[in-house]
Write a protein that holds these residues in place. Structure first.
Motif, PDB file in Angstrom:
ATOM      1  N   TYR A 136       7.474  -0.875   5.821  1.00  0.00           N
ATOM      2  CA  TYR A 136       7.333  -1.221   4.404  1.00  0.00           C
ATOM      3  C   TYR A 136       8.724  -1.417   3.829  1.00  0.00           C
ATOM      4  CZ  TYR A 136       8.361   3.749   3.906  1.00  0.00           C
ATOM      5  OH  TYR A 136       8.948   4.998   4.001  1.00  0.00           O
ATOM      6  N   ILE A 137       8.768  -2.027   2.664  1.00  0.00           N
ATOM      7  CA  ILE A 137      10.031  -2.325   1.992  1.00  0.00           C
ATOM      8  C   ILE A 137       9.984  -1.755   0.574  1.00  0.00           C
ATOM      9  CG2 ILE A 137      11.510  -4.191   1.111  1.00  0.00           C
ATOM     10  CD1 ILE A 137      10.260  -5.975   3.351  1.00  0.00           C
ATOM     11  N   HIS A 138      11.100  -1.232   0.140  1.00  0.00           N
ATOM     12  CA  HIS A 138      11.264  -0.873  -1.267  1.00  0.00           C
ATOM     13  C   HIS A 138      12.228  -1.870  -1.887  1.00  0.00           C
ATOM     14  CE1 HIS A 138       9.908   3.577  -1.679  1.00  0.00           C
ATOM     15  NE2 HIS A 138       8.983   2.806  -1.167  1.00  0.00           N
ATOM     16  N   ALA A 139      11.815  -2.476  -2.986  1.00  0.00           N
ATOM     17  CA  ALA A 139      12.704  -3.324  -3.779  1.00  0.00           C
ATOM     18  C   ALA A 139      13.344  -2.428  -4.828  1.00  0.00           C
ATOM     19  CB  ALA A 139      11.914  -4.444  -4.443  1.00  0.00           C
ATOM     20  N   GLN A 140      14.646  -2.620  -5.026  1.00  0.00           N
ATOM     21  CA  GLN A 140      15.358  -1.860  -6.040  1.00  0.00           C
ATOM     22  C   GLN A 140      16.234  -2.798  -6.853  1.00  0.00           C
ATOM     23  OE1 GLN A 140      16.822   1.347  -3.184  1.00  0.00           O
ATOM     24  NE2 GLN A 140      16.276   2.489  -5.030  1.00  0.00           N
ATOM     25  N   ALA A 148      12.066  -0.606  -7.900  1.00  0.00           N
ATOM     26  CA  ALA A 148      11.351  -1.686  -8.578  1.00  0.00           C
ATOM     27  C   ALA A 148       9.896  -1.759  -8.131  1.00  0.00           C
ATOM     28  CB  ALA A 148      12.041  -3.023  -8.316  1.00  0.00           C
ATOM     29  N   ALA A 149       9.667  -1.764  -6.812  1.00  0.00           N
ATOM     30  CA  ALA A 149       8.300  -1.893  -6.307  1.00  0.00           C
ATOM     31  C   ALA A 149       8.269  -1.662  -4.800  1.00  0.00           C
ATOM     32  CB  ALA A 149       7.729  -3.271  -6.622  1.00  0.00           C
ATOM     33  N   ARG A 150       7.087  -1.330  -4.310  1.00  0.00           N
ATOM     34  CA  ARG A 150       6.860  -1.209  -2.874  1.00  0.00           C
ATOM     35  C   ARG A 150       6.257  -2.519  -2.371  1.00  0.00           C
ATOM     36  NH1 ARG A 150       5.440   3.403   0.933  1.00  0.00           N
ATOM     37  NH2 ARG A 150       4.202   2.430   2.576  1.00  0.00           N
ATOM     38  N   ILE A 151       6.691  -2.915  -1.181  1.00  0.00           N
ATOM     39  CA  ILE A 151       6.217  -4.163  -0.568  1.00  0.00           C
ATOM     40  C   ILE A 151       5.649  -3.822   0.788  1.00  0.00           C
ATOM     41  CG2 ILE A 151       6.860  -6.500   0.138  1.00  0.00           C
ATOM     42  CD1 ILE A 151       9.373  -6.099  -1.734  1.00  0.00           C
TER      43      ILE A 151
END
Length: 154
Positions: A136-140, A148-151
């Protein structure tokens, strides 16, 4: 390969909007009023609050893992908004901001990361998900360092 960007569930934050300033402060939170149409990106709607709109600024654990990469920071949330979901598309709040995209493995360890303009997020996300280690990715928001959001893969 497709991906999904999802805002936070509004339910845990709803009680904050009924609190007075002292109660909010006791919970490491503040009620503020957006002074412009850009500057308070809501982590539920994944869009900015509009000028004059009240938001809650609070401390939020965004990466609750038992690794050195556990993370918490300040976020904004708006009242009475629904969780936003974007499939193979970027939310409005990413536009015009420098973003950090951090790819984590199944154990919550950082495996790879990308930094760049929010408008280039699609390429960064796809590049990270091309790596089989990325779960998974975290946007910051890179400037302030906040979540900012989880991807996730879709």
């Amino acid at each position: 390969m497709t991906y999904k960007i999802t805002g936070l569930d509004p339910a845990p934050f709803a009680p904050l909007f009924a609190m007075d300033d002292a109660e909010l402060a006791a919970n490491n939170a503040r009620r503020i009023t957006a002074t412009a149409d850009r500057g308070c990106p809501c982590r539920i709607s994944l869009d900015d609050a509009k000028a004059g709109e009240a938001v809650i600024l609070l401390h939020h654990v965004s990466h609750d893992v038992e690794t050195p990469f556990r993370s918490a920071y300040a976020i904004y949330v708006r009242d009475r908004v629904e969780t936003a979901t974007y499939c193979d598309a970027l939310p409005p709040a990413f536009a015009g901001r420098t973003m950090a995209f951090r790819g984590f493995d199944d154990a919550g360890m950082l495996a790879a990361a990308r930094l760049g303009p929010g408008e280039d997020g699609d390429a960064a996300i796809r590049d990270l998900f091309a790596d089989p280690r990325i779960a998974y990715i975290h946007a910051q928001y890179a400037t302030n360092g906040c979540f900012a959001a989880r991807i996730e893969r879709n």
